[in-house]
Design an enzyme around this catalytic site. Sequence first.
Site, mmCIF file in Angstrom:
data_model
loop_
_atom_site.group_PDB
_atom_site.id
_atom_site.type_symbol
_atom_site.label_atom_id
_atom_site.label_comp_id
_atom_site.label_asym_id
_atom_site.label_seq_id
_atom_site.Cartn_x
_atom_site.Cartn_y
_atom_site.Cartn_z
ATOM 1 N N TYR A 54 0.826 -1.215 0.000
ATOM 2 C CA TYR A 54 0.000 0.000 0.000
ATOM 3 C C TYR A 54 0.858 1.262 0.000
ATOM 4 C CZ TYR A 54 -4.356 -2.541 0.208
ATOM 5 O OH TYR A 54 -5.418 -3.346 -0.123
ATOM 6 N N ARG A 57 1.416 1.846 -3.574
ATOM 7 C CA ARG A 57 0.185 2.363 -4.220
ATOM 8 C C ARG A 57 -0.029 3.832 -3.832
ATOM 9 N NH1 ARG A 57 1.372 -1.674 -5.534
ATOM 10 N NH2 ARG A 57 2.217 -0.212 -7.051
ATOM 11 N N GLN A 87 -15.461 3.470 -5.829
ATOM 12 C CA GLN A 87 -14.853 2.269 -5.253
ATOM 13 C C GLN A 87 -13.344 2.473 -5.132
ATOM 14 O OE1 GLN A 87 -16.635 -1.455 -7.327
ATOM 15 N NE2 GLN A 87 -17.118 0.272 -8.651
ATOM 16 N N ASN A 88 -12.849 3.575 -5.696
ATOM 17 C CA ASN A 88 -11.399 3.787 -5.748
ATOM 18 C C ASN A 88 -10.874 4.289 -4.410
ATOM 19 O OD1 ASN A 88 -11.692 3.081 -8.374
ATOM 20 N ND2 ASN A 88 -11.538 5.169 -9.176
ATOM 21 N N ASP A 90 -8.055 5.983 -4.400
ATOM 22 C CA ASP A 90 -7.249 7.186 -4.669
ATOM 23 C C ASP A 90 -8.054 8.434 -4.299
ATOM 24 O OD1 ASP A 90 -8.729 8.314 -6.977
ATOM 25 O OD2 ASP A 90 -8.030 6.561 -8.086
ATOM 26 N N HIS A 105 -14.725 1.973 -0.539
ATOM 27 C CA HIS A 105 -13.656 1.052 -0.149
ATOM 28 C C HIS A 105 -12.525 1.744 0.611
ATOM 29 C CE1 HIS A 105 -15.123 -1.791 -3.590
ATOM 30 N NE2 HIS A 105 -15.882 -1.859 -2.518
ATOM 31 N N GLY A 171 -16.213 3.095 -15.615
ATOM 32 C CA GLY A 171 -14.968 2.359 -15.408
ATOM 33 C C GLY A 171 -14.969 1.357 -14.280
ATOM 34 N N THR A 172 -16.041 0.565 -14.213
ATOM 35 C CA THR A 172 -16.012 -0.520 -13.228
ATOM 36 C C THR A 172 -16.550 -1.789 -13.864
ATOM 37 O OG1 THR A 172 -16.950 -1.377 -11.161
ATOM 38 C CG2 THR A 172 -18.185 0.397 -12.226
ATOM 39 N N SER A 173 -15.916 -2.908 -13.528
ATOM 40 C CA SER A 173 -16.363 -4.197 -14.073
ATOM 41 C C SER A 173 -17.620 -4.681 -13.355
ATOM 42 C CB SER A 173 -15.246 -5.231 -13.912
ATOM 43 O OG SER A 173 -14.931 -5.384 -12.538
HETATM 44 P P1 OAD Z 1 -11.848 -3.455 -12.410
HETATM 45 O O1 OAD Z 1 -10.390 -3.561 -12.720
HETATM 46 O O2 OAD Z 1 -12.560 -4.694 -12.021
HETATM 47 O O3 OAD Z 1 -12.604 -2.874 -13.674
HETATM 48 C C1 OAD Z 1 -12.097 -1.754 -14.344
HETATM 49 C C2 OAD Z 1 -13.071 -1.360 -15.440
HETATM 50 O O4 OAD Z 1 -12.569 -0.176 -16.015
HETATM 51 C C3 OAD Z 1 -13.237 -2.401 -16.554
HETATM 52 O O5 OAD Z 1 -14.619 -2.573 -16.840
HETATM 53 C C4 OAD Z 1 -12.504 -1.742 -17.730
HETATM 54 O O6 OAD Z 1 -13.094 -2.064 -18.985
HETATM 55 C C5 OAD Z 1 -12.694 -0.277 -17.417
HETATM 56 N N1 OAD Z 1 -11.696 0.634 -18.006
HETATM 57 C C6 OAD Z 1 -10.394 0.407 -18.294
HETATM 58 N N2 OAD Z 1 -9.814 1.510 -18.798
HETATM 59 C C7 OAD Z 1 -10.780 2.465 -18.831
HETATM 60 C C8 OAD Z 1 -10.818 3.836 -19.241
HETATM 61 N N3 OAD Z 1 -9.733 4.453 -19.734
HETATM 62 N N4 OAD Z 1 -11.990 4.505 -19.122
HETATM 63 C C9 OAD Z 1 -13.097 3.889 -18.614
HETATM 64 N N5 OAD Z 1 -13.118 2.610 -18.216
HETATM 65 C C10 OAD Z 1 -11.976 1.907 -18.318
HETATM 66 O O7 OAD Z 1 -11.990 -2.327 -11.293
HETATM 67 P P2 OAD Z 1 -13.218 -2.023 -10.329
HETATM 68 O O8 OAD Z 1 -14.514 -2.405 -10.956
HETATM 69 O O9 OAD Z 1 -13.058 -0.641 -9.843
HETATM 70 O O10 OAD Z 1 -11.927 -3.494 -4.245
HETATM 71 O O11 OAD Z 1 -12.917 -3.015 -9.135
HETATM 72 C C11 OAD Z 1 -13.815 -3.084 -8.067
HETATM 73 C C12 OAD Z 1 -13.100 -3.422 -6.792
HETATM 74 O O12 OAD Z 1 -12.344 -4.606 -6.954
HETATM 75 C C13 OAD Z 1 -12.078 -2.398 -6.365
HETATM 76 O O13 OAD Z 1 -12.613 -1.295 -5.682
HETATM 77 C C14 OAD Z 1 -11.197 -3.202 -5.457
HETATM 78 C C15 OAD Z 1 -11.046 -4.414 -6.325
HETATM 79 O O14 OAD Z 1 -10.677 -5.546 -5.729
HETATM 80 C C16 OAD Z 1 -11.315 -3.453 -3.083
HETATM 81 O O15 OAD Z 1 -10.146 -3.136 -2.964
HETATM 82 C C17 OAD Z 1 -12.196 -3.822 -1.912
#
Ligand code: OAD
Length: 230
Positions: A54, A57, A87-88, A90, A105, A171-173
């Site tokens: 961390y 990071r 969820q970020n 940062d 988070h 930008g979240t999966s």
């Molecule tokens: P992910 O890495 O799972 O998903 C990232 C998403 O961002 C994907 O859908 C990509 O297609 C998309 N992406 C990539 N580049 C991009 C861009 N330039 N513009 C827009 N979208 C883009 O990340 P999160 O969904 O945030 O939890 O992950 C969720 C949680 O899982 C995090 O908060 C963390 C992790 O484990 C904890 O730490 C508790």
Amino acid sequence: MKTKIVVLTGAGVSAESGLKTFRDSDGLWEGYNVYDVATPEAWERNPSMVQDFYNMRRKDVLGAEPNPAHYALRLLEDKFDVTVITQNIDNLHERAGSSNIIHLHGIITKSQSDINPKLVYDIAGWELNMGETCELGSQLRPHVVWFGESVPMIEKAAAIASKSDIFIVIGTSLAVYPAAGLINFVPYSSQKIIVDPNSPAVNANNLRVINGRAGKAVPQLVNDLLRDFE
Ligand code: OAD
């Protein structure tokens, strides 16, 4: 009353600031499996390793800058009542000037007591070390939610999502719950917009998917919203 916009962001909104997403590179996060560093078990097993991870990071975050997506979201406040639920861990939404931010988070620039998570402190600089303690004398750890831990802000976030006229997901999966379930709290008729170059499959009424990178697509979307809504 102003239109209520709720924005749910994930790692993708910060990707163009140079911060790696979690699931875009074989499930590895800077070479680590997240479950090896982001769990209470990892902290029990090897706290120095977790702390070092961390620290790196945090160094990355302090060296990164908000990108046009973060700045555009701030502009929405000129006309709308806006809450950003991120969820970020940062602080790029803060540094771009957004006013109402919920960190589901946690946030990496703060520490918390190992025995009382309510004791939270600012970290000066990028380093948090073993031996640094809270006012009760217990070890400080990063103020982030690890897998297997509860998400204290989720109820507040769900209540806000349930009041949204427009719900924007960037930008979240949507792979991690309970955050991924927030869209289910949004009223049926409210507009839902997803911005992601590789959008997760979502089944929702009144849904628009913008397949694009946040740095370009979000400023365009914000321009349209500011123009179209009075
Ligand atoms: P992910 O890495 O799972 O998903 C990232 C998403 O961002 C994907 O859908 C990509 O297609 C998309 N992406 C990539 N580049 C991009 C861009 N330039 N513009 C827009 N979208 C883009 O990340 P999160 O969904 O945030 O939890 O992950 C969720 C949680 O899982 C995090 O908060 C963390 C992790 O484990 C904890 O730490 C508790």
